[in-house]
Design an enzyme around this catalytic site. Structure first.
Site, mmCIF file in Angstrom:
data_model
loop_
_atom_site.group_PDB
_atom_site.id
_atom_site.type_symbol
_atom_site.label_atom_id
_atom_site.label_comp_id
_atom_site.label_asym_id
_atom_site.label_seq_id
_atom_site.Cartn_x
_atom_site.Cartn_y
_atom_site.Cartn_z
ATOM 1 C CB CYS A 99 -0.881 -0.011 1.242
ATOM 2 S SG CYS A 99 -1.721 1.549 1.538
ATOM 3 C CB CYS A 103 -5.417 5.861 -2.988
ATOM 4 S SG CYS A 103 -4.020 4.899 -3.523
ATOM 5 C CB THR A 190 -4.107 4.155 4.894
ATOM 6 O OG1 THR A 190 -4.949 3.041 5.149
ATOM 7 C CG2 THR A 190 -3.072 3.779 3.861
ATOM 8 C CD GLU A 256 -3.631 0.905 7.275
ATOM 9 O OE1 GLU A 256 -4.504 1.670 7.715
ATOM 10 O OE2 GLU A 256 -3.423 0.732 6.063
ATOM 11 C CG HIS A 291 -10.356 3.948 -0.639
ATOM 12 N ND1 HIS A 291 -9.224 4.496 -1.208
ATOM 13 C CD2 HIS A 291 -9.896 3.152 0.375
ATOM 14 C CE1 HIS A 291 -8.148 4.065 -0.567
ATOM 15 N NE2 HIS A 291 -8.535 3.247 0.394
ATOM 16 C CE1 TYR A 295 -8.507 -0.162 -0.905
ATOM 17 C CE2 TYR A 295 -8.452 -2.511 -0.478
ATOM 18 C CZ TYR A 295 -8.256 -1.220 -0.060
ATOM 19 O OH TYR A 295 -7.805 -0.985 1.217
ATOM 20 C CB CYS A 298 -3.699 -0.241 -5.033
ATOM 21 S SG CYS A 298 -4.774 -0.956 -3.773
ATOM 22 C CD GLU A 446 -4.263 -2.270 2.527
ATOM 23 O OE1 GLU A 446 -3.489 -2.650 1.622
ATOM 24 O OE2 GLU A 446 -4.089 -1.241 3.172
HETATM 25 FE FE1 SF4 Z 1 -3.326 1.714 -0.070
HETATM 26 FE FE2 SF4 Z 1 -4.633 0.631 -2.111
HETATM 27 FE FE3 SF4 Z 1 -5.920 2.193 -0.352
HETATM 28 FE FE4 SF4 Z 1 -4.146 3.203 -2.120
HETATM 29 S S1 SF4 Z 1 -6.131 2.211 -2.596
HETATM 30 S S2 SF4 Z 1 -4.316 3.718 0.024
HETATM 31 S S3 SF4 Z 1 -2.630 1.588 -2.173
HETATM 32 S S4 SF4 Z 1 -4.953 0.181 0.039
HETATM 33 FE FE FE Z 2 -6.643 0.898 2.103
#
Ligand code: SF4
Ligand code: FE
Length: 481
Positions: A99, A103, A190, A256, A291, A295, A298, A446
């Site tokens: 991560c 984001c 995060t 985190e 968000h 995902y 990422c 996650e």
């Molecule tokens: Fe982390 Fe993925 Fe969330 Fe971006 S979208 S903050 S990389 S978990």
């Molecule tokens: Fe996340």
């Protein structure tokens, strides 16, 4: 044009924050071996923005200032922007295998942008202009911003106003002429420590009587009254040991934090919602939607690395030609690209909000994240299957390098001619890390709980999908009245 270099970013977070780990206050957290990999992951974002071949993905033109900005600070102006966002996240996942944390603030900004516009229209407030000003600074200084949503929530059977301790939901403790005083906590934060600023949002739809909990604001992460407690990750203390191989992904990692707001003063110009309960749910849903789209990028990038690790270990083990191994790799690719498909699909079918910015398709974004709660587990299972059990029984790096026994380990871990046992050791440790270690916090967990646990998406899917319309389809075909 402001595109910070990784070094400039690093300098910008070297500040005096109230951060604790293992019961102790941490000084110079940026040098701490447990924390540093998470900073490296963020630095990769700043680095790639300067790489010519990634410019189109990593940077864009601000619709506010017309200047070139890092895409992580952009307010989406088209469906093409939404698609590029997902491509960028896949790229970063491929480069870090974890991560990279930026984001959350990005998704928060895009949600706050349209919601503040709509609040102003109905309530005659001026949140949108305030937010634009706030975000222009973020773009111009290329700041790293966290977005904070999840409250501890106390007794789940009770509403925020019914809790015996109201602090389990962030709320306005005092309204002043020039601002508000807030109290509460946000968990699963995060990259909070690695961020210059954070934007706080309500955690759920608030009802009449819960106005003090319907609050959104921007805050500097080193503001007086904020305490940060660093979250543990599996095998984190391996980073304190001599050597690095036992860590697995020794360069990069997620972060985190548990963040406590103990009577923090927020000036009026940084408040983006204050009591408008009817918009709290919209803010939650829009942020969550953005968000969940994220995902589909990422986790796909991280999945690419996991697939690569599985394919490489099969070569090291001399089984890469076996048909069942090839088939397992194909299955992993199929699953990973299915995740990507939904990330791209919810972006391509995005729509424009009244404020002018673009938002992903809500149903498909929730389907995307629902897939992410499942497929990485199967991808991880197949990687573990292909790797063999050695990655969980392997002796330590200290044994590996021991003068007395190291040569014995190397002799018996050697496989095919031309394969270095050191590389095989390193790769097995990496697979262990991706499977159950510090990567991400965890590639799998996650994927399950980040951006909302599976049930949260199922609720949104049930709200978005029109089942009556589907019933009518069949009735029409069968001439049923
Ligand atoms: Fe982390 Fe993925 Fe969330 Fe971006 S979208 S903050 S990389 S978990
Ligand atoms: Fe996340």
């Amino acid at each position: 044009m402001t595109l910070k270099t990784p070094e400039e970013y690093l300098k910008s977070i070297q500040r005096d924050v109230n951060i604790y780990m293992f019961g102790e206050k941490i000084k110079n957290f940026w040098d701490h071996p447990i924390i540093r990999p998470s900073i490296n992951a963020v630095m990769k974002i700043y680095e790639l923005a300067h790489v010519e071949k990634y410019k189109d993905i990593m940077t864009t033109k601000s619709h506010i200032t017309g200047e070139i900005i890092n895409r992580f600070t952009h307010i989406h102006q088209s469906t093409d922007d939404l698609i590029k966002k997902v491509q960028m996240q896949r790229l970063l996942g491929q480069h870090t295998a974890c991560c990279f944390q930026r984001c959350v603030g990005f998704d928060t900004a895009n949600a706050v942008y349209s919601v503040t516009y709509e609040i102003d229209k109905k309530k005659n407030t001026n949140y949108h202009e305030r937010f634009k000003k706030y975000w222009t600074e973020v773009q111009q200084q290329d700041l790293m911003v966290d977005g904070a949503m999840t409250d501890p929530k106390g007794d789940r059977s009770k509403r925020p106003s019914e809790q015996s301790d109201p602090d389990v939901f962030v709320h306005v403790k005092e309204q002043k002429e020039d601002g508000i005083v807030v109290r509460g906590a946000k968990i699963h934060q995060t990259g909070f420590l690695n961020s210059n600023r954070a934007i706080i949002m309500p955690t759920l739809t608030m009802r009449p009587g819960e106005e003090k909990f319907a609050v959104s604001f921007g805050v500097n992460t080193d503001e007086k009254g904020i305490t940060i407690i660093y979250g543990r990750q599996a095998c984190d203390t391996r980073k304190l040991e001599e050597g690095k191989l036992d860590v697995g992904n020794y360069k990069y990692g997620g972060q985190e934090c548990f963040v406590i707001f103990d009577d923090v003063f927020i000036p009026n110009e940084n408040i983006f919602m204050n009591g408008e309960i009817e918009f709290s749910g919209e803010l939650v849903n829009r942020f969550a939607g953005f968000h969940r789209q994220s995902y589909g990028g990422c986790k796909v990038g991280v999945g690419d690395v996991v697939i690569g690790a599985a394919a490489l270990i099969s070569q090291y083990n001399g089984v890469d030609k076996a048909s069942h191994i090839k088939d397992k790799i194909i299955e992993m690719i199929h699953l990973n690209e299915t995740l990507y498909s939904s990330g791209i699909a919810c972006s391509a079918l995005g729509h424009q909000r009244e404020a002018g910015n673009y938002e992903m398709d809500m149903l498909l974004a929730n389907v995307c994240k629902q897939n992410v709660t499942r497929f990485p587990y199967e991808i991880g299972r197949l990687a573990e299957d292909i790797a063999g059990g050695l990655f969980v029984t392997l002796p330590s790096e200290a044994d590996w390098n021991s003068k007395e026994i190291g040569h014995l380990l190397k002799k018996y871990i050697s496989t095919c001619d031309g394969v270095s046992p050191d590389d095989r050791y390193k790769l097995l440790r990496f697979i262990e890390c991706m499977s159950m270690g510090v990567a991400s916090p965890s590639y799998k967990t996650e994927s399950m709980h980040g951006a909302g646990s599976p049930q949260a998406q199922r609720i949104m899917i049930s709200r978005q999908a029109n089942v009556d319309e589907k019933i009518n389809l069949v009735k029409k075909i069968l001439d049923i009245e």
